[in-house]
Design a protein around this motif. Sequence first.
Motif, PDB file in Angstrom:
ATOM      1  N   UNK A   1       0.825  -1.216   0.000  1.00 20.24           N
ATOM      2  CA  UNK A   1       0.000   0.000   0.000  1.00 20.24           C
ATOM      3  C   UNK A   1       0.858   1.265   0.000  1.00 20.24           C
ATOM      4  N   UNK A   2       2.002   1.193   0.697  1.00 18.38           N
ATOM      5  CA  UNK A   2       2.928   2.339   0.696  1.00 18.38           C
ATOM      6  C   UNK A   2       3.453   2.593  -0.719  1.00 18.38           C
ATOM      7  N   UNK A   3       3.802   1.532  -1.427  1.00 15.46           N
ATOM      8  CA  UNK A   3       4.269   1.704  -2.807  1.00 15.46           C
ATOM      9  C   UNK A   3       3.152   2.227  -3.711  1.00 15.46           C
ATOM     10  N   UNK A   4       1.939   1.710  -3.492  1.00 20.39           N
ATOM     11  CA  UNK A   4       0.797   2.164  -4.316  1.00 20.39           C
ATOM     12  C   UNK A   4       0.536   3.652  -4.137  1.00 20.39           C
ATOM     13  N   UNK A   5       0.573   4.113  -2.886  1.00 19.73           N
ATOM     14  CA  UNK A   5       0.269   5.529  -2.631  1.00 19.73           C
ATOM     15  C   UNK A   5       1.345   6.431  -3.238  1.00 19.73           C
ATOM     16  N   UNK A   6       2.562   5.844  -3.442  1.00 21.89           N
ATOM     17  CA  UNK A   6       3.639   6.587  -4.100  1.00 21.89           C
ATOM     18  C   UNK A   6       3.626   6.390  -5.616  1.00 21.89           C
ATOM     19  N   UNK A   7       2.571   5.726  -6.126  1.00 24.01           N
ATOM     20  CA  UNK A   7       2.380   5.537  -7.569  1.00 24.01           C
ATOM     21  C   UNK A   7       3.455   4.661  -8.211  1.00 24.01           C
ATOM     22  N   UNK A   8       3.999   3.715  -7.436  1.00 20.11           N
ATOM     23  CA  UNK A   8       4.968   2.782  -8.018  1.00 20.11           C
ATOM     24  C   UNK A   8       4.213   1.793  -8.915  1.00 20.11           C
ATOM     25  N   UNK A   9       4.752   1.563 -10.106  1.00 17.20           N
ATOM     26  CA  UNK A   9       4.048   0.718 -11.077  1.00 17.20           C
ATOM     27  C   UNK A   9       4.014  -0.745 -10.630  1.00 17.20           C
ATOM     28  N   UNK A  10       3.082  -1.489 -11.204  1.00  9.82           N
ATOM     29  CA  UNK A  10       2.812  -2.880 -10.788  1.00  9.82           C
ATOM     30  C   UNK A  10       4.043  -3.773 -10.900  1.00  9.82           C
ATOM     31  N   UNK A  11       4.751  -3.668 -12.015  1.00 10.91           N
ATOM     32  CA  UNK A  11       5.902  -4.556 -12.240  1.00 10.91           C
ATOM     33  C   UNK A  11       6.982  -4.307 -11.182  1.00 10.91           C
ATOM     34  N   UNK A  12       7.244  -3.042 -10.906  1.00 11.27           N
ATOM     35  CA  UNK A  12       8.238  -2.701  -9.873  1.00 11.27           C
ATOM     36  C   UNK A  12       7.782  -3.178  -8.505  1.00 11.27           C
ATOM     37  N   UNK A  13       6.493  -3.008  -8.222  1.00 12.37           N
ATOM     38  CA  UNK A  13       5.958  -3.451  -6.917  1.00 12.37           C
ATOM     39  C   UNK A  13       6.122  -4.955  -6.749  1.00 12.37           C
ATOM     40  N   UNK A  14       5.880  -5.698  -7.814  1.00 12.16           N
ATOM     41  CA  UNK A  14       5.974  -7.166  -7.754  1.00 12.16           C
ATOM     42  C   UNK A  14       7.394  -7.610  -7.403  1.00 12.16           C
TER      43      UNK A  14
ATOM     44  N   UNK B   1       5.425   6.507   6.331  1.00  7.43           N
ATOM     45  CA  UNK B   1       4.027   6.891   6.141  1.00  7.43           C
ATOM     46  C   UNK B   1       3.869   7.914   5.024  1.00  7.43           C
ATOM     47  N   UNK B   2       2.685   7.862   4.423  1.00  8.08           N
ATOM     48  CA  UNK B   2       2.337   8.789   3.348  1.00  8.08           C
ATOM     49  C   UNK B   2       0.819   8.837   3.267  1.00  8.08           C
ATOM     50  N   UNK B   3       0.283  10.051   3.290  1.00  4.67           N
ATOM     51  CA  UNK B   3      -1.176  10.233   3.335  1.00  4.67           C
ATOM     52  C   UNK B   3      -1.742   9.380   4.465  1.00  4.67           C
ATOM     53  N   UNK B   4      -2.639   8.429   4.188  1.00  6.81           N
ATOM     54  CA  UNK B   4      -3.241   7.651   5.281  1.00  6.81           C
ATOM     55  C   UNK B   4      -2.652   6.244   5.387  1.00  6.81           C
ATOM     56  N   UNK B   5      -1.500   6.025   4.729  1.00  3.06           N
ATOM     57  CA  UNK B   5      -0.896   4.692   4.692  1.00  3.06           C
ATOM     58  C   UNK B   5       0.331   4.640   5.604  1.00  3.06           C
ATOM     59  N   UNK B   6       0.429   3.555   6.380  1.00  2.00           N
ATOM     60  CA  UNK B   6       1.609   3.334   7.220  1.00  2.00           C
ATOM     61  C   UNK B   6       2.195   1.962   6.904  1.00  2.00           C
ATOM     62  N   UNK B   7       3.470   1.925   6.584  1.00  5.05           N
ATOM     63  CA  UNK B   7       4.215   0.681   6.395  1.00  5.05           C
ATOM     64  C   UNK B   7       5.138   0.526   7.598  1.00  5.05           C
ATOM     65  N   UNK B   8       5.119  -0.652   8.208  1.00  3.40           N
ATOM     66  CA  UNK B   8       5.935  -0.889   9.400  1.00  3.40           C
ATOM     67  C   UNK B   8       6.965  -1.977   9.099  1.00  3.40           C
ATOM     68  N   UNK B   9       8.223  -1.611   9.202  1.00  2.00           N
ATOM     69  CA  UNK B   9       9.305  -2.560   8.956  1.00  2.00           C
ATOM     70  C   UNK B   9      10.073  -2.795  10.255  1.00  2.00           C
ATOM     71  N   UNK B  10      10.482  -4.058  10.461  1.00  3.69           N
ATOM     72  CA  UNK B  10      11.300  -4.405  11.617  1.00  3.69           C
ATOM     73  C   UNK B  10      12.570  -5.088  11.118  1.00  3.69           C
ATOM     74  N   UNK B  11      13.699  -4.712  11.719  1.00  3.93           N
ATOM     75  CA  UNK B  11      15.015  -5.231  11.348  1.00  3.93           C
ATOM     76  C   UNK B  11      15.695  -5.789  12.595  1.00  3.93           C
TER      77      UNK B  11
END
Length: 135
Positions: A19-32, A121-131
Amino acid sequence: MPIDFSGTWVMETNDNFEDYMKILNIDLVTRKIAIHLSQTKVIIQDADKLTIKTLSTFRNYEISLTIGEEFDEYTKGLDNRMLKTLVNWQGDTLVCTQKGEKANRGWKHWIEGDKLHLELYCEDVVCHQVFRRKQ
Ligand code: ECB
């Protein structure tokens, strides 16, 4: 003395990255491709200077900054946007605001135990990563 984020950190979880990639308009192939990447953070913290490298087999991304000083960020190889970026301490959390075309954009880094957390985060989307720290 603020805490030290320096080290090499290997991704364990990446919630809502799609969803974070989508809100940044990343294309489908790159997202995959990007959704399956294990990202590694290499952080170098030296007083008020910070370098954060995000490494993967597909693309790498790097920023260097001074905490408390706004700078121009170009998200080359990500969504390729120009941002006015500012990172500050909020207690032991690094808080970043990224002013640009997208509203409410930024990130937060904090440490819990031996884990590095990142909320993107961007607009109403939050991506949570743990390392986890690489030994
Ligand atoms: C660089 C590894 C990921 C490559 C993904 C490639 C394409 C997807 C395009 C855009 C998605 C948006 C962001 C990718 C996610 C992580 C990269 C760095 C995010 C970031 O701003 O990290 C901050 C905080 O650690 C430091 O730059």
